[in-house]
Design a protein around this motif. Structure first.
Motif, PDB file in Angstrom:
ATOM      1  N   PRO A 166       3.665   7.419  -7.582  1.00 28.44           N
ATOM      2  CA  PRO A 166       3.685   7.008  -6.173  1.00 28.44           C
ATOM      3  C   PRO A 166       4.694   7.828  -5.374  1.00 28.44           C
ATOM      4  O   PRO A 166       5.773   8.171  -5.866  1.00 28.44           O
ATOM      5  CB  PRO A 166       4.096   5.534  -6.239  1.00 28.44           C
ATOM      6  CG  PRO A 166       3.731   5.106  -7.641  1.00 28.44           C
ATOM      7  CD  PRO A 166       3.953   6.310  -8.498  1.00 28.44           C
ATOM      8  N   LEU A 167       4.338   8.135  -4.119  1.00 30.55           N
ATOM      9  CA  LEU A 167       5.240   8.875  -3.240  1.00 30.55           C
ATOM     10  C   LEU A 167       6.307   7.964  -2.649  1.00 30.55           C
ATOM     11  O   LEU A 167       7.312   8.449  -2.144  1.00 30.55           O
ATOM     12  CB  LEU A 167       4.441   9.556  -2.124  1.00 30.55           C
ATOM     13  CG  LEU A 167       3.390  10.578  -2.609  1.00 30.55           C
ATOM     14  CD1 LEU A 167       2.660  11.192  -1.425  1.00 30.55           C
ATOM     15  CD2 LEU A 167       4.039  11.659  -3.457  1.00 30.55           C
ATOM     16  N   ALA A 168       6.065   6.655  -2.690  1.00 34.91           N
ATOM     17  CA  ALA A 168       7.076   5.687  -2.272  1.00 34.91           C
ATOM     18  C   ALA A 168       7.729   5.112  -3.529  1.00 34.91           C
ATOM     19  O   ALA A 168       7.420   5.494  -4.648  1.00 34.91           O
ATOM     20  CB  ALA A 168       6.444   4.585  -1.427  1.00 34.91           C
ATOM     21  N   SER A 169       8.647   4.157  -3.346  1.00 33.54           N
ATOM     22  CA  SER A 169       9.403   3.619  -4.476  1.00 33.54           C
ATOM     23  C   SER A 169       8.802   2.328  -5.019  1.00 33.54           C
ATOM     24  O   SER A 169       9.479   1.541  -5.655  1.00 33.54           O
ATOM     25  CB  SER A 169      10.851   3.351  -4.048  1.00 33.54           C
ATOM     26  OG  SER A 169      10.879   2.441  -2.956  1.00 33.54           O
ATOM     27  N   ASN A 219       0.860  -1.188   0.000  1.00 31.77           N
ATOM     28  CA  ASN A 219       0.000   0.000   0.000  1.00 31.77           C
ATOM     29  C   ASN A 219       0.890   1.229   0.000  1.00 31.77           C
ATOM     30  O   ASN A 219       1.985   1.221   0.581  1.00 31.77           O
ATOM     31  CB  ASN A 219      -0.965  -0.002   1.189  1.00 31.77           C
ATOM     32  CG  ASN A 219      -0.245  -0.034   2.520  1.00 31.77           C
ATOM     33  OD1 ASN A 219       0.294   0.963   2.967  1.00 31.77           O
ATOM     34  ND2 ASN A 219      -0.240  -1.210   3.167  1.00 31.77           N
ATOM     35  N   PHE A 220       0.420   2.260  -0.646  1.00 34.22           N
ATOM     36  CA  PHE A 220       1.239   3.459  -0.795  1.00 34.22           C
ATOM     37  C   PHE A 220       0.342   4.632  -1.148  1.00 34.22           C
ATOM     38  O   PHE A 220      -0.825   4.463  -1.535  1.00 34.22           O
ATOM     39  CB  PHE A 220       2.295   3.255  -1.885  1.00 34.22           C
ATOM     40  CG  PHE A 220       1.723   2.901  -3.227  1.00 34.22           C
ATOM     41  CD1 PHE A 220       1.408   3.884  -4.167  1.00 34.22           C
ATOM     42  CD2 PHE A 220       1.475   1.578  -3.560  1.00 34.22           C
ATOM     43  CE1 PHE A 220       0.875   3.561  -5.393  1.00 34.22           C
ATOM     44  CE2 PHE A 220       0.938   1.247  -4.789  1.00 34.22           C
ATOM     45  CZ  PHE A 220       0.638   2.245  -5.711  1.00 34.22           C
ATOM     46  N   TYR A 221       0.909   5.816  -1.031  1.00 40.85           N
ATOM     47  CA  TYR A 221       0.217   7.040  -1.426  1.00 40.85           C
ATOM     48  C   TYR A 221       0.816   7.540  -2.740  1.00 40.85           C
ATOM     49  O   TYR A 221       1.987   7.311  -3.029  1.00 40.85           O
ATOM     50  CB  TYR A 221       0.338   8.105  -0.341  1.00 40.85           C
ATOM     51  CG  TYR A 221      -0.453   7.775   0.900  1.00 40.85           C
ATOM     52  CD1 TYR A 221      -1.772   8.185   1.035  1.00 40.85           C
ATOM     53  CD2 TYR A 221       0.131   7.039   1.946  1.00 40.85           C
ATOM     54  CE1 TYR A 221      -2.505   7.875   2.171  1.00 40.85           C
ATOM     55  CE2 TYR A 221      -0.593   6.726   3.084  1.00 40.85           C
ATOM     56  CZ  TYR A 221      -1.906   7.143   3.183  1.00 40.85           C
ATOM     57  OH  TYR A 221      -2.639   6.828   4.306  1.00 40.85           O
ATOM     58  N   ALA A 222      -0.017   8.225  -3.504  1.00 36.86           N
ATOM     59  CA  ALA A 222       0.432   8.710  -4.805  1.00 36.86           C
ATOM     60  C   ALA A 222      -0.293  10.002  -5.157  1.00 36.86           C
ATOM     61  O   ALA A 222      -1.403  10.265  -4.685  1.00 36.86           O
ATOM     62  CB  ALA A 222       0.185   7.658  -5.884  1.00 36.86           C
TER      63      ALA A 222
END
Length: 334
Positions: A280-283, A250-253
């Protein structure tokens, strides 16, 4: 004598259009037909001599109509007029069974046929179905169906989409996926709105099995009228991925979403495109893209032929996805 009177009456009725609306333009021209809709500075007049004619509201001097219409001078409330009567240039008279009221044309934002229960409800949408059979060294059967609908009442707009795709190659299932989306917009003024959105995708074949996205953010409506619509929305999303091997992410984008359609050639052809590109704000991924572009040809008032291309891409992630799908099919619109 009696027969002669009947003949005169018949000729009079034949010479004068029944329940015809009339629009007077500032250049002195007069057009007759049926007023269908006014929004976004454009008045749509349906005629029996030129089909649907779009008129610039700034060029209209006055108008009259025998049909019951909802006249809106703001985004929320409206007045139900039993008929419209011509007035001096730049004005029109609303007759509602009480004291007639004269209003400035410049103050009118919308004209539409009142709907039961919710007078200013506008509802539009289409269902497109496509079948593709290919026979050669390999046999391919492709089935695709898509639904897109939108309803607006006052400052609120609801949008829903759903789609299903299934493909066989030599009798073996090669693609089997479906998706659904719901969006709720609250307009802040004529153009700006705030959107909340829920999207779900399920794939029986690909490694990326399930995607669920919740998003919210501001949007801008460039135009929305009888000739088409164009809006852009910026969203902050939370996405949850489930892979076929049981792994979860799960991640934010941040994403930008667009929705565009435009009618051409007297509304017989529609050019449309919609989609979303995200970062995505993560990798977990470099970027994502879900988009479509196509043409729709209207056979009559409700049936159409369509062709479109769809792109679904998740780049730089586990279970990387890259699919392009082309379809040609039949649709129903309202």
């Amino acid at each position: 004598m009696y027969s002669r009177s009947l003949l005169c009456l018949a000729l009079t009725l034949a010479a004068s259009p029944l329940l015809a609306d009339t629009v007077w333009l500032k250049n002195g021209d007069r057009l007759t037909g049926k007023i269908k809709f006014f929004d976004g500075g454009k008045l749509l007049l349906q005629t029996d001599y030129g089909g649907a004619i779009t008129l610039d509201w700034k060029k209209v001097a006055t108008l009259e109509s025998d049909q019951e219409l909802l006249i809106k001078e703001d985004a929320v409330s409206g007045e139900r007029a039993k008929s419209l009567h011509a007035a001096e240039p730049g004005r029109v008279i609303l007759a509602n069974g009480e004291t007639p009221r004269t209003v400035e044309l410049a103050s009118i934002q919308q004209i539409m046929k009142p709907k039961p229960l919710v007078e200013d409800l506008t509802w539009k949408g289409n269902v497109d179905a496509a079948l593709d059979y290919k026979r050669g060294e390999s046999a391919t059967d492709d089935y695709d169906i898509d639904l897109k609908t939108q309803a607006r009442h006052g400052l609120w707009r609801h949008g829903a989409e759903a789609g299903y795709n299934r493909q066989y190659q030599d009798g073996v299932v090669a693609s089997d996926n479906w998706n659904a989306e719901y969006a709720l917009d609250r307009f802040l003024d004529e153009h700006w709105f705030w959107q909340g959105r829920l999207e779900y995708k399920h794939d029986q074949i690909e490694e990326l099995e399930r995607q669920r996205t919740l998003g919210t953010g501001p949007g801008y409506q460039f135009w929305d009228n009888e000739l088409g619509a164009f809006s852009v929305t910026g969203l902050l999303n939370r996405s949850d991925y489930l892979f076929a091997d049981g792994q979860k992410e799960n991640f934010y984008a941040l994403s930008t979403k667009w929705d565009y359609n435009r009618y051409l050639v007297g509304k017989s052809i529609e050019l449309f495109s919609s989609g979303e590109v995200g970062k995505p704000l993560a990798s977990v991924a470099d970027y994502t893209l879900d988009a479509e572009v196509g043409l729709r040809y209207k056979v009559n008032s409700w049936a159409s032929l369509n062709m479109k291309a769809e792109k679904d891409l998740v780049s730089g992630a586990d279970g990387e996805l890259d699919e392009t799908h082309y379809s040609l099919g039949f649709g129903v619109g309202w």
